[in-house]
Structure formats: C-alpha cells, structure tokens
Design an enzyme around this catalytic site. Structure first.
Site, PDB file in Angstrom:
ATOM      1  N   TYR A 157       0.841  -1.205   0.000  1.00 29.39           N
ATOM      2  CA  TYR A 157       0.000   0.000   0.000  1.00 29.39           C
ATOM      3  C   TYR A 157       0.877   1.256   0.000  1.00 29.39           C
ATOM      4  CZ  TYR A 157      -3.793   3.160   1.451  1.00 29.39           C
ATOM      5  OH  TYR A 157      -4.715   4.178   1.517  1.00 29.39           O
TER       6      TYR A 157
ATOM      7  N   LYS B 267       1.242   4.159  -2.922  1.00 32.25           N
ATOM      8  CA  LYS B 267       0.888   5.567  -2.700  1.00 32.25           C
ATOM      9  C   LYS B 267       2.115   6.473  -2.884  1.00 32.25           C
ATOM     10  CE  LYS B 267      -3.503   4.926  -1.757  1.00 32.25           C
ATOM     11  NZ  LYS B 267      -4.555   5.426  -2.663  1.00 32.25           N
TER      12      LYS B 267
HETATM   13  P1  NAP Z   1     -13.300   2.301   0.499  1.00 31.96           P
HETATM   14  O1  NAP Z   1     -14.368   2.784   1.394  1.00 31.96           O
HETATM   15  O2  NAP Z   1     -12.848   0.889   0.600  1.00 31.96           O
HETATM   16  O3  NAP Z   1     -13.632   2.656  -1.002  1.00 31.96           O
HETATM   17  C1  NAP Z   1     -12.734   2.271  -2.024  1.00 31.96           C
HETATM   18  C2  NAP Z   1     -13.298   2.690  -3.365  1.00 31.96           C
HETATM   19  O4  NAP Z   1     -12.427   2.188  -4.392  1.00 31.96           O
HETATM   20  C3  NAP Z   1     -14.673   2.109  -3.607  1.00 31.96           C
HETATM   21  O5  NAP Z   1     -15.483   3.020  -4.297  1.00 31.96           O
HETATM   22  C4  NAP Z   1     -14.364   0.903  -4.466  1.00 31.96           C
HETATM   23  O6  NAP Z   1     -15.471   0.618  -5.304  1.00 31.96           O
HETATM   24  C5  NAP Z   1     -13.184   1.394  -5.298  1.00 31.96           C
HETATM   25  N1  NAP Z   1     -12.413   0.277  -5.819  1.00 31.96           N
HETATM   26  C6  NAP Z   1     -11.706  -0.627  -5.096  1.00 31.96           C
HETATM   27  N2  NAP Z   1     -11.197  -1.571  -5.905  1.00 31.96           N
HETATM   28  C7  NAP Z   1     -11.589  -1.259  -7.173  1.00 31.96           C
HETATM   29  C8  NAP Z   1     -11.401  -1.855  -8.445  1.00 31.96           C
HETATM   30  N3  NAP Z   1     -10.708  -2.995  -8.618  1.00 31.96           N
HETATM   31  N4  NAP Z   1     -11.945  -1.253  -9.534  1.00 31.96           N
HETATM   32  C9  NAP Z   1     -12.666  -0.116  -9.391  1.00 31.96           C
HETATM   33  N5  NAP Z   1     -12.893   0.487  -8.214  1.00 31.96           N
HETATM   34  C10 NAP Z   1     -12.358  -0.075  -7.115  1.00 31.96           C
HETATM   35  O7  NAP Z   1     -11.999   3.192   0.732  1.00 31.96           O
HETATM   36  P2  NAP Z   1     -11.828   4.730   1.128  1.00 31.96           P
HETATM   37  O8  NAP Z   1     -11.338   4.739   2.510  1.00 31.96           O
HETATM   38  O9  NAP Z   1     -12.989   5.530   0.718  1.00 31.96           O
HETATM   39  O10 NAP Z   1     -10.566   5.042   0.180  1.00 31.96           O
HETATM   40  C11 NAP Z   1     -10.637   5.916  -0.928  1.00 31.96           C
HETATM   41  C12 NAP Z   1      -9.207   6.316  -1.283  1.00 31.96           C
HETATM   42  O11 NAP Z   1      -8.622   7.002  -0.170  1.00 31.96           O
HETATM   43  C13 NAP Z   1      -8.292   5.130  -1.577  1.00 31.96           C
HETATM   44  O12 NAP Z   1      -7.420   5.451  -2.630  1.00 31.96           O
HETATM   45  C14 NAP Z   1      -7.524   4.970  -0.282  1.00 31.96           C
HETATM   46  O13 NAP Z   1      -6.278   4.346  -0.477  1.00 31.96           O
HETATM   47  C15 NAP Z   1      -7.390   6.401   0.158  1.00 31.96           C
HETATM   48  N6  NAP Z   1      -7.121   6.564   1.588  1.00 31.96           N
HETATM   49  C16 NAP Z   1      -7.981   6.083   2.510  1.00 31.96           C
HETATM   50  C17 NAP Z   1      -7.694   6.239   3.859  1.00 31.96           C
HETATM   51  C18 NAP Z   1      -8.585   5.705   4.948  1.00 31.96           C
HETATM   52  O14 NAP Z   1      -8.142   5.620   6.103  1.00 31.96           O
HETATM   53  N7  NAP Z   1      -9.832   5.373   4.666  1.00 31.96           N
HETATM   54  C19 NAP Z   1      -6.520   6.916   4.262  1.00 31.96           C
HETATM   55  C20 NAP Z   1      -5.667   7.400   3.273  1.00 31.96           C
HETATM   56  C21 NAP Z   1      -5.984   7.234   1.936  1.00 31.96           C
HETATM   57  P3  NAP Z   1     -16.069  -0.854  -5.603  1.00 31.96           P
HETATM   58  O15 NAP Z   1     -15.757  -1.724  -4.443  1.00 31.96           O
HETATM   59  O16 NAP Z   1     -17.534  -0.571  -5.805  1.00 31.96           O
HETATM   60  O17 NAP Z   1     -15.388  -1.241  -6.860  1.00 31.96           O
END
Ligand code: NAP
Length: 256
Positions: A161, A165
């Site tokens: 991860y 990033k």
């Molecule tokens: P989440 O709730 O798990 O949502 C992830 C999103 O990515 C969902 O809409 C999912 O849609 C999509 N996705 C995953 N695999 C995919 C694939 N193979 N093809 C197309 N779409 C895909 O995660 P989140 O926390 O909102 O994260 C959003 C972004 O923020 C990510 O890039 C994550 O790394 C980043 N981030 C998150 C955090 C945190 O603590 N939450 C911290 C730092 C950065 P489907 O499952 O419907 O495909």
C-alpha cells in the site's frame, strides 16, 4: 455569487471520479456536486454507485454511472474512453479508487502486491493518460490523486500500500512538471486514517486503532467530508497556482 464564491465554484465543471461507490469517493461526489459540478461516477458496485448518483441528483446536478474494474490497465483505459464519449472533455479528474491489502512483509503475497499496484498506481496512470489529451486541448484541467499518509512515511504491514501511494505521489510530481505548461494542475492528497469502510477494516480494532490515534496530535481519525473539502479546493480555480503538492491531511501526524 461573490468573487470568493466564484473561485470555489465548480458550476458546470465535468468531473470524472473513481472510487465513487462509497467512503471518501462518495463524500467527494456529494461536495463537488454541491459546488455545482456534474459527475461521471465510477467503481465496480453499480448498486452503490446509484446511491451516490441519487445524492448528486438531489443537488440538481447530473450523474452518469460507468462501472469499471480498475484491476487491469485495460479497464482503466476503457473507463477513460467511455467518459470521453459522455463529455468531450473532462475538467476535473479525481483518482480516488484504492485498495488496502495489509499484512506483515513476510506474509504479503504476490497477488496482494500485484492487485494493490494495479488499482492504486497503474490505474491512475492509465486513466490519466486517456483523459489528459482532452485537458490539453481545452488548455486547462485539474487532477487530484488520493494518495495517503503512508505514501510519505512508513507503516507496519503496509509495504504494498505504502509503495503504491509513494508511487502515486511521484507520478503526481512528474505530471505537475509535464502538464503545468498546459495549465493543468496536479496534486496529491495524503490523508491519515479516515473513517470509511476501508479505514474501519484496517484500523477499527481498538488494539490497532488506539495506538494510531495516540500519534495524531488532534487525537482523532478524519471524516470523509474533510477529505472532500480539500479536494474541492484542489479542483477549483482557488488553487490555480498550486501544482505538484503533496498535501497532508493527517491531524498533524507527520508534522512531528
Ligand atoms: P473504500 O471505502 O474501501 O472505497 C474504495 C473505493 O475504491 C470504492 O469506491 C471501491 O469501489 C473502489 N475500488 C476498489 N477496488 C476497485 C477496483 N478494482 N476497480 C474499481 N474500483 C475499485 O476506501 P476509502 O477509505 O474511501 O478510500 C478511498 C481512497 O482514499 C483510496 O485510494 C484509499 O487508499 C485512500 N485513503 C484512505 C484512507 C482511509 O483511512 N480510509 C486513508 C488514506 C488514503 P467498488 O468496491 O464498488 O469497486
């Protein structure tokens, strides 16, 4: 509309947003629609995308749904092509989709590494490459990449991860250089733990979450809307002089 509101307005802007089915992406859709944008919403789960579309439409904006699997570069490129069939050009691209496959380094499988790199790094590369020509043609554009705090500092169990990033942050910097002369701004957002399905999955157990929270000066995890508000700034003309940024949104974690 006051001059200040005009700078932050996305009235009539066309947005392509990945990861729009839940979590941070769903919050971004909500906030950008509130600011006047029309959106192409992408993810795999069409049912969840419909829920996000309802929120966008409730703001009086247009939502198009294009489901795509970003595990392959071909899937990302096809999404880009379909988006440009809906709109002649994309004004704002938000690469938000991501996966977090965490495991101690010795247990990290090749499959976990490959999937993480594919969704978190290769897909933003391929999708951005499809969309950028339309931005160059219109002489402007905004690209916002949702990276992570772990793209700039290490975190146990996050080898794949964090590497993905970190790669996204480097891609952002290179694109800021190459695309700046075309008036295209490219920035990375680096959140700490945000309370989404992904955040809950990785940091939900108190034995993992509490020590992490203790390292955050503000003493809490973030909310999806707090990421979305920053994305709004980076997508609006208020940030026209900002490019190549690695913007920390971490409650002060990396300041110390
Ligand atoms: P989440 O709730 O798990 O949502 C992830 C999103 O990515 C969902 O809409 C999912 O849609 C999509 N996705 C995953 N695999 C995919 C694939 N193979 N093809 C197309 N779409 C895909 O995660 P989140 O926390 O909102 O994260 C959003 C972004 O923020 C990510 O890039 C994550 O790394 C980043 N981030 C998150 C955090 C945190 O603590 N939450 C911290 C730092 C950065 P489907 O499952 O419907 O495909």
């Amino acid at each position: 509309m006051s001059e200040f509101q005009e700078r932050f307005s996305l009235e009539g802007k066309r947005v392509l947003l990945t990861g729009a089915s839940k979590g941070i992406g769903a919050a971004i859709a909500d906030v950008l629609a509130d600011a006047g944008a029309d959106l192409i919403l992408s993810a795999r789960d069409e049912g969840q995308l419909l829920e996000t579309a309802k929120v966008v439409e409730a703001k009086g904006r247009t939502a198009h749904i294009v489901s795509a699997d970003l595990t392959t570069a071909a899937g990302a490129r096809e999404l880009g092509k379909q988006a440009l069939e809906i709109y002649d050009a994309i004004d704002i691209l938000v690469n938000c989709a991501g996966v977090a496959r965490v495991a101690p380094f010795e247990e990290l499988t090749q499959e976990m590494w490959d999937q993480t790199m594919a969704v978190n790094l290769t897909a933003p590369f391929a999708l951005t490459q499809e969309i950028v020509p339309s931005m160059i043609k219109q002489g402007k554009g905004k690209i916002v990449n949702i990276a992570s705090q772990t793209g700039v500092i290490g975190a146990d169990d996050h080898a794949a991860y964090a590497a993905s990033k970190g790669g996204l942050i480097s891609l952002t910097r290179v694109l800021a250089g190459e695309l700046g002369p075309h008036n295209i701004q490219v920035n990375s957002v680096c959140p700490t733990v945000i309370l989404t399905p992904m955040g809950e999955k990785v940091w939900g157990p108190p034995e993992k979450g509490d020590p992490m929270k203790a390292k955050i000066p503000l003493g809490r995890f973030g909310q999806p809307v707090e990421v979305a508000d920053l994305v709004l700034y980076l997508a609006s003309s208020a940030s026209d002089f900002m490019s190549g940024g690695t913007v920390m949104l971490d409650g002060g974690y990396t300041a110390l």
